[in-house]
Write a protein that holds these residues in place. Structure first.
Motif, PDB file in Angstrom:
ATOM      1  N   ASP A 180       0.782  -0.994  -0.100  1.00  0.00           N
ATOM      2  CA  ASP A 180       0.447  -0.086  -0.035  1.00  0.00           C
ATOM      3  C   ASP A 180       1.131   0.868   0.531  1.00  0.00           C
ATOM      4  OD1 ASP A 180      -1.736   1.179  -0.165  1.00  0.00           O
ATOM      5  OD2 ASP A 180      -3.915   0.183   1.363  1.00  0.00           O
ATOM      6  N   THR A 233      -8.249   2.501 -12.124  1.00  0.00           N
ATOM      7  CA  THR A 233      -7.905   1.706 -10.011  1.00  0.00           C
ATOM      8  C   THR A 233      -8.593   3.444  -9.216  1.00  0.00           C
ATOM      9  OG1 THR A 233      -5.318   1.557 -10.694  1.00  0.00           O
ATOM     10  CG2 THR A 233      -5.730   2.817  -8.142  1.00  0.00           C
ATOM     11  N   ILE A 234      -9.017   2.961  -8.329  1.00  0.00           N
ATOM     12  CA  ILE A 234      -9.474   4.548  -7.443  1.00  0.00           C
ATOM     13  C   ILE A 234     -10.060   4.697  -6.598  1.00  0.00           C
ATOM     14  CG2 ILE A 234     -12.436   4.082  -7.056  1.00  0.00           C
ATOM     15  CD1 ILE A 234     -13.013   2.993  -9.084  1.00  0.00           C
ATOM     16  N   LYS A 235      -9.639   5.437  -5.754  1.00  0.00           N
ATOM     17  CA  LYS A 235      -9.410   5.818  -4.342  1.00  0.00           C
ATOM     18  C   LYS A 235     -10.970   6.013  -4.056  1.00  0.00           C
ATOM     19  CE  LYS A 235      -6.491   8.122  -1.046  1.00  0.00           C
ATOM     20  NZ  LYS A 235      -5.210   9.037  -0.776  1.00  0.00           N
ATOM     21  N   TRP A 250     -11.537   5.725   3.917  1.00  0.00           N
ATOM     22  CA  TRP A 250     -10.499   4.465   2.807  1.00  0.00           C
ATOM     23  C   TRP A 250     -12.247   4.144   2.366  1.00  0.00           C
ATOM     24  CZ3 TRP A 250      -6.064   4.594   0.569  1.00  0.00           C
ATOM     25  CH2 TRP A 250      -4.909   5.946   1.291  1.00  0.00           C
ATOM     26  N   VAL A 292     -14.510  -3.007  -0.796  1.00  0.00           N
ATOM     27  CA  VAL A 292     -13.532  -2.523  -1.007  1.00  0.00           C
ATOM     28  C   VAL A 292     -13.198  -2.895   0.761  1.00  0.00           C
ATOM     29  CG1 VAL A 292     -12.013  -0.217   0.095  1.00  0.00           C
ATOM     30  CG2 VAL A 292     -13.778   0.232  -1.435  1.00  0.00           C
ATOM     31  N   ARG A 313      -6.468   1.613  -2.148  1.00  0.00           N
ATOM     32  CA  ARG A 313      -7.259   1.565  -3.525  1.00  0.00           C
ATOM     33  C   ARG A 313      -7.390   0.147  -4.045  1.00  0.00           C
ATOM     34  NH1 ARG A 313      -1.563   4.328  -4.994  1.00  0.00           N
ATOM     35  NH2 ARG A 313      -0.763   2.841  -6.715  1.00  0.00           N
ATOM     36  N   GLN A 314      -8.455   0.306  -5.436  1.00  0.00           N
ATOM     37  CA  GLN A 314      -9.431  -0.644  -5.413  1.00  0.00           C
ATOM     38  C   GLN A 314      -8.622  -0.634  -7.019  1.00  0.00           C
ATOM     39  OE1 GLN A 314     -10.925  -3.109  -3.569  1.00  0.00           O
ATOM     40  NE2 GLN A 314      -9.343  -1.624  -2.166  1.00  0.00           N
ATOM     41  N   GLU A 315      -7.842  -2.273  -7.605  1.00  0.00           N
ATOM     42  CA  GLU A 315      -7.312  -1.898  -8.766  1.00  0.00           C
ATOM     43  C   GLU A 315      -8.795  -3.084  -9.264  1.00  0.00           C
ATOM     44  OE1 GLU A 315      -2.712  -1.074  -7.557  1.00  0.00           O
ATOM     45  OE2 GLU A 315      -3.640  -3.305  -7.976  1.00  0.00           O
ATOM     46  N   PHE A 333      -6.098   6.525 -12.735  1.00  0.00           N
ATOM     47  CA  PHE A 333      -6.165   6.812 -11.245  1.00  0.00           C
ATOM     48  C   PHE A 333      -7.500   7.661 -10.386  1.00  0.00           C
ATOM     49  CE2 PHE A 333      -3.873   6.958  -7.360  1.00  0.00           C
ATOM     50  CZ  PHE A 333      -4.017   6.376  -6.755  1.00  0.00           C
ATOM     51  N   GLU A 392      -9.786   8.892  -7.724  1.00  0.00           N
ATOM     52  CA  GLU A 392     -10.152   9.019  -6.887  1.00  0.00           C
ATOM     53  C   GLU A 392     -11.444   9.757  -6.901  1.00  0.00           C
ATOM     54  OE1 GLU A 392      -8.282  11.499  -3.168  1.00  0.00           O
ATOM     55  OE2 GLU A 392      -9.815  12.918  -3.533  1.00  0.00           O
TER      56      GLU A 392
END
Length: 728
Positions: A246, A624-626, A635, A658, A670-672, A705, A707
């Protein structure tokens, strides 16, 4: 005062330094919680020789002393027993040559004592002599001169031992044992591995003992994932431990943190330098002196946007393992301080390696469940002020079994996370969240109590139907069961369970129907999407403490949620060294996930370097999502992401909850998310459990990427620098 009560009082008074006007131990007088923890761990380290039989030296010293005092006319059976006992301790400590010497002496005595020694004991002595020689070969070749092919089953190419002395001697003794007992499956399995190590497999193996090469073939073709750990600075040698991938310093690159269960094993931090390499920054991170811990997991417990670390200690040691856990607060720059005492997590310590975070009461902060071994488990409610309150007994989740894994997931879609606890000896539990601060075990009612011998566990949506499923790995250790499985012979090994959820609170067990029929003795594990098709694959780290536990770690590819294919051999990831913490993570920011595995065993002499298997890419898209929670936890742990895409004229959805994945190994928060051939997400939804609200975005381009803030109107594109791993 009654004598027994007076004795107990004096004992505890002496322990605390209170008797006779003394003072409390130094560590109790230290006001700073971090320094207090360092003193405690230093004390545990100093006592390990006596308290930890996996790494301690006390047993070896006692056995050697007894041997030295043995008179010349002592019975041969006594000398045989003591040589065998001394070899066990030497092997544990990594004194392999000394172990070989003791076992050769025991072997020479067998002719005299055979009639007085049970058959299974005599066979075990011969087996362990072969194991000791094989281990000697591993040390001289794979450990001291490791290549990217070392210990990868089937062993070939650069994995073949340059110095064949150990492997050749192992072949001799395994063959001798099989001549006596042709049905000894452990010896047969290890004989084939020894021949591979010596470069004489399959031609050199007697036909009646051969495990045919086709038995090791993958179910299908799959690109090879080379192990590049040594190239990039992640060849982290140590014993069993956890792993987290991470971004701890907020620079957009994923770092690696590993633990080492050795009482003197340093928690280590490796910063991703953003240039294709990693550099150790343990001292700079403030982690020096934080020892031990079989597992670690990250979470933002104080909702400040920085990821903190939980360290779990004392596993497998029963009463001697009442070691403190550690909660390490991140200052935002990747520097940590131990706040366990200040947070209220140190009132009672029990042996554990399983900790799971979730907002079980939907109040916006993460609570913590610690699954303990043979002691009551603990549920710590987060009070939102940096402190926790222990409420397990009130909540009804003490478990009171030998727990090895724990995972949260809202299996019935009522907005409140439920809790699954995996027990290594006994039925597992599924605690349904009653939404009033209490839980009810519904595992027997729902038929999800197995395997009886289980270890890691996770919730996931393996078939993308929007309902959480449950994977529970078996842990019924004995390499003979693995051998029988590869040979197609009957065995009593327990297999993993895959419970398919319907989203309404019911499950059905479908492991065999989905192709998961191989016996696996799983420890560390995790899931991810290696081919970016939107369906999660998974990797199992296997083994058990004994040195004969040489079995491949396993990789399974998900085929559209309809079946799993074993692609271990094709991918080149069937490592024979013992697999512990596992993480799927895009470590080079190239849009696909790489695979990191913490390798190494439990005994002091069973250390090995970590593996980093580089993903070659599959020409698929990803995103990729935060998430940034506002009412929900920072988070978005427990939130559900749905990506609706179109491929070849067909629409489908990819779901992702998540979490950090498995109960032993931690993926990034963070999700890939793999998107297959879709270059754009037609509809992207985020469901937030604390409020039950769903945010909807449309026409979001892939391969970036982003957010997403809770209750926001869109998304923010984050900086994204792709790098290339450096190769020597």
């Amino acid at each position: 005062m009654a004598p027994c009560r007076r004795w107990a009082f004096l004992f505890f008074a002496a322990l605390l330094g209170l008797a006779g006007g003394g003072t409390a131990p130094v560590w109790l007088q230290i006001p700073d919680g971090h320094e207090r923890m360092l003193r405690l761990l230093a004390g545990i380290r100093a006592r390990a020789d006596v308290e930890n039989h996996y790494i301690g030296d006390a047993g070896r010293k006692a056995a050697e002393a007894e041997l030295a005092m043995l008179p010349a006319d002592a019975p041969a059976t006594t000398r045989f027993r003591l040589d065998c006992l001394a070899s066990i301790h030497d092997m544990r400590l990594g004194n392999t040559e000394e172990a070989v010497s003791h076992l050769l002496e025991a072997y020479s005595l067998l002719r005299k004592v055979r009639s007085q020694v049970p058959k299974e004991i005599a066979e075990e002595a011969i087996l362990q002599l072969g194991v000791a020689y094989l281990r000697l070969g591993e040390t001289q070749n794979c450990v001291q001169h490791r290549s990217s092919e070392s210990c990868i089953l089937p062993i070939r190419g650069g994995g073949v031992h340059a110095d064949k002395t150990g492997a050749s001697a192992a072949i001799r003794y395994f063959s001798a044992l099989l001549d006596e007992n042709p049905n000894h499956l452990t010896a047969r399995w290890l004989l084939n591995i020894a021949h591979m190590s010596a470069g004489s497999y399959p031609a050199g193996v007697a036909k009646r003992f051969l495990i045919p090469p086709e038995g090791f073939r993958s179910d299908e073709e799959f690109p090879r994932l080379p192990d590049i750990a040594r190239d990039v600075g992640l060849d982290i040698v140590g014993l069993a431990g956890g792993a987290i991938a991470d971004d701890f310093d907020g620079d957009g690159f994923l770092d690696i943190v590993v633990s080492n269960w050795d009482a003197g094993g340093q928690l280590r931090y490796f910063r991703n330098m953003g240039d294709g390499t990693f550099a150790e920054r343990t001292a700079e991170a403030g982690l020096e002196g934080l020892y031990g811990g079989l597992n670690i997991v990250q979470a933002d417990f104080d909702n400040d946007g920085d990821l903190d670390i939980l360290v779990l200690r004392g596993a497998w040691l029963e009463g001697a393992g009442r070691h403190p856990k550690s909660l390490l607060r991140n200052d935002g720059n990747g520097r940590f301080r131990d706040v366990t005492f200040e947070a209220g997590l140190a009132a009672a310590d029990f042996p554990s390696q399983a900790g799971a975070w979730a907002d079980f009461d939907n109040d916006g902060d993460l609570d913590l469940y610690i699954a303990n071994e043979k002691f009551p488990s603990q549920l710590f409610r987060n009070e939102g002020n940096g402190r926790f309150t222990e409420i397990a007994r009130l909540a009804g989740v003490t478990n009171d079994r030998f727990a090895k894994g724990a995972a949260w997931g809202d299996y019935d879609n009522d907005r409140y996370p439920d809790l699954y606890v995996s027990n290594v000896e006994g039925e597992n539990r599924l605690y349904h969240n009653n939404r009033d601060g209490t839980f009810t075990d519904v595992a027997p009612e729902l038929g999800v109590t197995r395997p009886i011998h289980s270890f890691p566990v996770w919730f996931w949506d393996y078939n993308n139907d929007g309902a959480l499923d449950l994977f529970v790995a078996s842990y019924h250790p004995d390499v003979r069961r693995v051998a029988a499985d590869y040979l197609g012979l009957p065995h009593d090994g327990e297999k993993a369970c895959l419970y398919e959820g319907d989203g309404k609170g019911r499950f059905r067990e479908v492991a065999a129907a989905r192709g998961l029929t191989r016996v696996s003795q799983t420890m560390g594990s995790n899931y991810g999407d290696l081919d970016n098709d939107g369906f999660p694959d998974f990797y199992l780290g296997t083994g058990y403490p004994a040195y004969e536990a040489l079995m491949p770690n396993l990789l399974y590819r998900n085929h559209g949620g309809s079946r799993f294919a074993d692609v271990t051999t094709a991918a080149g990831v069937g490592h024979l060294q013992k697999g512990h913490g596992v993480a799927f993570a895009d470590l080079d920011n190239d849009g696909d996930q790489d695979l990191f595995a913490k390798l190494g065993g439990s005994f002091a002499g069973d250390g090995f370097g970590s593996a980093l298997f580089e993903n070659p890419g599959f020409a698929n898209h990803s995103i990729t999502i935060k998430l940034v929670g506002k009412t929900s936890n920072r988070w978005g742990v427990g939130s559900r992401i749905r990506a609706e895409i179109e491929e070849a004229g067909k629409r489908r959805s990819v779901y992702k909850w998540v979490s950090t994945g498995s109960s032993f190994g931690a993926n990034p928060l963070r999700q890939e998310i793999g998107l297959g051939k879709a270059p754009v997400i037609d509809v992207l939804e985020v469901w937030w459990p604390a409020t039950g609200r769903t945010q909807r975005l449309e026409k979001v381009p892939a391969d970036q990427f982003i957010e997403i803030a809770e209750d926001g109107r869109g998304y923010r594109k984050l900086p994204w620098k792709r790098v290339q791993f450096r190769r020597h």
